[in-house]
Design an enzyme around this catalytic site. Structure first.
Site, PDB file in Angstrom:
ATOM      1  N   LEU A  18      -3.116  -5.405   8.240  1.00  0.00           N
ATOM      2  CA  LEU A  18      -3.995  -4.022   7.892  1.00  0.00           C
ATOM      3  C   LEU A  18      -4.959  -4.170   7.271  1.00  0.00           C
ATOM      4  CD1 LEU A  18      -0.665  -1.959   6.797  1.00  0.00           C
ATOM      5  CD2 LEU A  18      -2.029  -1.774   8.950  1.00  0.00           C
ATOM      6  N   MET A  23      -7.257 -10.457  -3.493  1.00  0.00           N
ATOM      7  CA  MET A  23      -5.974 -11.534  -3.546  1.00  0.00           C
ATOM      8  C   MET A  23      -5.142 -11.572  -2.569  1.00  0.00           C
ATOM      9  SD  MET A  23      -3.839  -9.735  -6.515  1.00  0.00           S
ATOM     10  CE  MET A  23      -2.459 -10.688  -6.236  1.00  0.00           C
ATOM     11  N   GLU A  25      -3.431 -10.609   1.716  1.00  0.00           N
ATOM     12  CA  GLU A  25      -3.239  -9.948   2.868  1.00  0.00           C
ATOM     13  C   GLU A  25      -2.350  -8.869   3.100  1.00  0.00           C
ATOM     14  OE1 GLU A  25      -2.892 -12.762   5.950  1.00  0.00           O
ATOM     15  OE2 GLU A  25      -4.630 -14.062   5.415  1.00  0.00           O
ATOM     16  N   VAL A  26      -2.392  -7.700   3.932  1.00  0.00           N
ATOM     17  CA  VAL A  26      -1.536  -6.797   3.899  1.00  0.00           C
ATOM     18  C   VAL A  26      -1.089  -6.615   5.181  1.00  0.00           C
ATOM     19  CG1 VAL A  26      -0.914  -4.392   3.400  1.00  0.00           C
ATOM     20  CG2 VAL A  26      -2.584  -5.730   1.755  1.00  0.00           C
ATOM     21  N   LYS A  41       2.948  -7.937   1.571  1.00  0.00           N
ATOM     22  CA  LYS A  41       1.430  -8.218   1.140  1.00  0.00           C
ATOM     23  C   LYS A  41       1.512  -9.569   0.558  1.00  0.00           C
ATOM     24  CE  LYS A  41      -1.530  -6.820  -2.966  1.00  0.00           C
ATOM     25  NZ  LYS A  41      -1.521  -5.776  -4.057  1.00  0.00           N
ATOM     26  N   ASP A 134      -6.439   0.468 -13.330  1.00  0.00           N
ATOM     27  CA  ASP A 134      -7.389   0.334 -12.191  1.00  0.00           C
ATOM     28  C   ASP A 134      -7.206   1.641 -11.031  1.00  0.00           C
ATOM     29  OD1 ASP A 134      -9.422  -0.936 -10.568  1.00  0.00           O
ATOM     30  OD2 ASP A 134      -8.160  -1.797  -9.411  1.00  0.00           O
ATOM     31  N   LYS A 136      -8.301   4.451  -9.097  1.00  0.00           N
ATOM     32  CA  LYS A 136      -9.261   4.967  -8.520  1.00  0.00           C
ATOM     33  C   LYS A 136      -8.887   5.274  -6.948  1.00  0.00           C
ATOM     34  CE  LYS A 136      -9.517   0.077  -6.936  1.00  0.00           C
ATOM     35  NZ  LYS A 136     -10.680  -1.227  -6.424  1.00  0.00           N
ATOM     36  N   PRO A 137      -9.883   6.090  -6.185  1.00  0.00           N
ATOM     37  CA  PRO A 137      -9.127   6.645  -5.106  1.00  0.00           C
ATOM     38  C   PRO A 137      -8.613   5.482  -4.176  1.00  0.00           C
ATOM     39  CG  PRO A 137     -11.430   7.502  -5.609  1.00  0.00           C
ATOM     40  CD  PRO A 137     -11.184   6.231  -6.425  1.00  0.00           C
ATOM     41  N   ASP A 152      -0.792  -0.694  -6.324  1.00  0.00           N
ATOM     42  CA  ASP A 152      -1.679  -1.625  -7.024  1.00  0.00           C
ATOM     43  C   ASP A 152      -1.760  -1.707  -8.284  1.00  0.00           C
ATOM     44  OD1 ASP A 152      -3.133  -4.091  -7.238  1.00  0.00           O
ATOM     45  OD2 ASP A 152      -4.724  -3.393  -5.959  1.00  0.00           O
TER      46      ASP A 152
END
Length: 433
Positions: A18, A23, A25-26, A41, A134, A136-137, A152
């Site tokens: 995705l 840090m 890969e998803v 993840k 952190d 944020k949108p 996250d």
């Protein structure tokens, strides 16, 4: 990773990842044991080291510790071909960064409903001493039911717990420029008010379609963030309700002391504005009534978290005469407790503004008292910022030639021209109380 690979003979990866985010890969995957979609993840192979392995494990433990419907569930931890991974709940929705790009400007009701739900997560985090650091949108998702998920926790800190308090900076800074609070930029102490700053920046972005600070260079952006008065979304979006405009302005205060005291205070402003939730075609469920109900459940705060003066949807608290509280602040000031007096007057001003509006004369008086208390503390820069904000609001309300405006200009000019007292004088005046 190899598409279609099976982890623990249970989690089958999809055909394509995705995202590649710093840090890790998803990947989309299928939990074949429980027959459900999940997200896996992985730590990025190019950055793989012992610190990063500890970090991704730490993020999983922190996220699992925060039991709240506004946080994705952690299903499993493991390692495949030497690469650690975390299995998380799959969210069927869109992150706020993409939502802003595709649907800006968002309806006011949705902005408030999203913010109210984030408050619910921040309150749950505060109860265990957890600071996300952190907000944020791109770290918030909105699913098809209208429910918010905060993502996250890789930068999170938790107080008084050595297992979680320190993190490394492998491949990533401590926050995101434009959304990280000034105390993070300075490398200072972070607490729940740090997350409130990130929430304020996110609300500004949701309202206006752009972050609160920009600049041709990082240096320009940081200078605007650290030196200029906080921006107001109503300057870019005039239909922003005054209460919401003032809230975002306060959340973006440079000094944490000038921000709301808790996410419960923020929720108290946002919840009454979360009533008009029109359908967002192609993204959210068609049943608006169900969306409203679910948003209210996920975004709720417990009764013990609500401020005594908070109003909830359809309910109003009995008005309490403010004069005794004003007198209490005066007693604190007379006793040399200048910081406590300033904090008390700011809280009282916020309460009065909710009841009577920001232009109420007593609100101006209380804000002026708080600013003067910081003069007594020797905190000239902070006092000047508060005087400038107050002057701007008084000019807007009363005009540039009003007697109170002229007196305020004169007092501000004297303060700007006065030398800042030496450290010893500030200590003597109670600056560190």
């Amino acid at each position: 990773m190899v598409p279609g690979a099976a982890l623990k003979d249970r989690y089958k990866l999809g055909r394509f990842p995705l995202a590649h985010k710093g840090m890790g890969e998803v990947w989309p995957a299928r939990d074949t044991l429980l027959d459900r979609p999940v997200i896996v993840k992985f730590v990025n192979a190019a950055l793989l080291d012992a610190d990063l392995v500890r970090r991704i494990r730490r993020e999983a433990l922190l996220t699992a510790r925060l039991d709240h419907p506004g946080v994705p569930a952690i299903h499993d931890l493991g390692e495949h071909d030497g690469r650690p991974y975390v299995v998380l709940q799959k969210i069927d929705g869109i992150d706020l960064a993409d939502l802003i790009a595709e649907r800006s400007p968002l309806p006011i009701g949705w902005v408030a409903a999203i913010g109210a739900q984030i408050c619910g997560v921040l309150l749950a985090a505060a109860r265990i001493g957890l600071v996300h650091r952190d907000i944020k949108p791109s770290n918030v998702m909105l699913d098809r039911s209208g429910a918010v998920k905060v993502l996250d926790f890789g930068l999170a800190a938790i107080h008084d717990d050595d297992r979680y308090s320190r993190i490394t900076q492998t491949g990533q800074s401590l926050g995101t420029l434009g959304y990280m609070a000034p105390e993070q930029v300075d490398g200072g102490h972070s607490d729940h008010r740090t997350d409130l700053y990130g929430l304020g920046a996110t609300l500004f972005d949701l309202l206006t379609g752009q972050p609160p600070f920009d600049g041709a260079t990082t240096t320009t952006m940081l200078r605007r963030q650290m030196q200029n008065p906080p921006p107001r979304p109503a300057d870019l979006r005039p239909d922003t309700p005054t209460a919401l405009d003032d809230l975002v302005h306060a959340l973006l205060s440079i000094d944490p002391e000038d921000r709301p005291s808790s996410a419960a205070d923020v929720y108290a402003v946002l919840a009454p504005l979360s009533q008009d939730l029109p359908v967002i075609p192609g993204l959210l469920a068609e049943n608006v009534t169900a969306v409203q109900a679910y948003a209210a459940i996920v975004g709720r705060v417990s009764q013990q978290d609500r401020p005594e003066t908070a109003s909830t949807c359809g309910q109003t608290e009995p008005e309490v005469e403010p004069e005794p509280s004003v007198a209490h602040g005066e007693r604190l000031y007379a006793a040399g407790e200048f910081r406590a007096a300033a904090r008390h007057w700011r809280q009282l001003a916020a309460r009065r503004a909710r009841e009577r509006g920001e232009d109420d004369p007593l609100v101006f008086d209380l804000r002026l008292r708080a600013a003067r208390a910081h003069v007594a503390l020797g905190e000239h820069d902070r006092a000047i910022r508060q005087f400038q904000s107050l002057l701007q609001d008084r000019v807007r309300t009363d005009g540039p030639d009003h007697a109170a405006v002229l007196e305020l200009r004169q007092e501000l000019a004297q303060l700007i021209g006065a030398p800042e007292p030496p450290r010893s004088s500030r200590l003597a005046s109670g600056a560190d109380r």
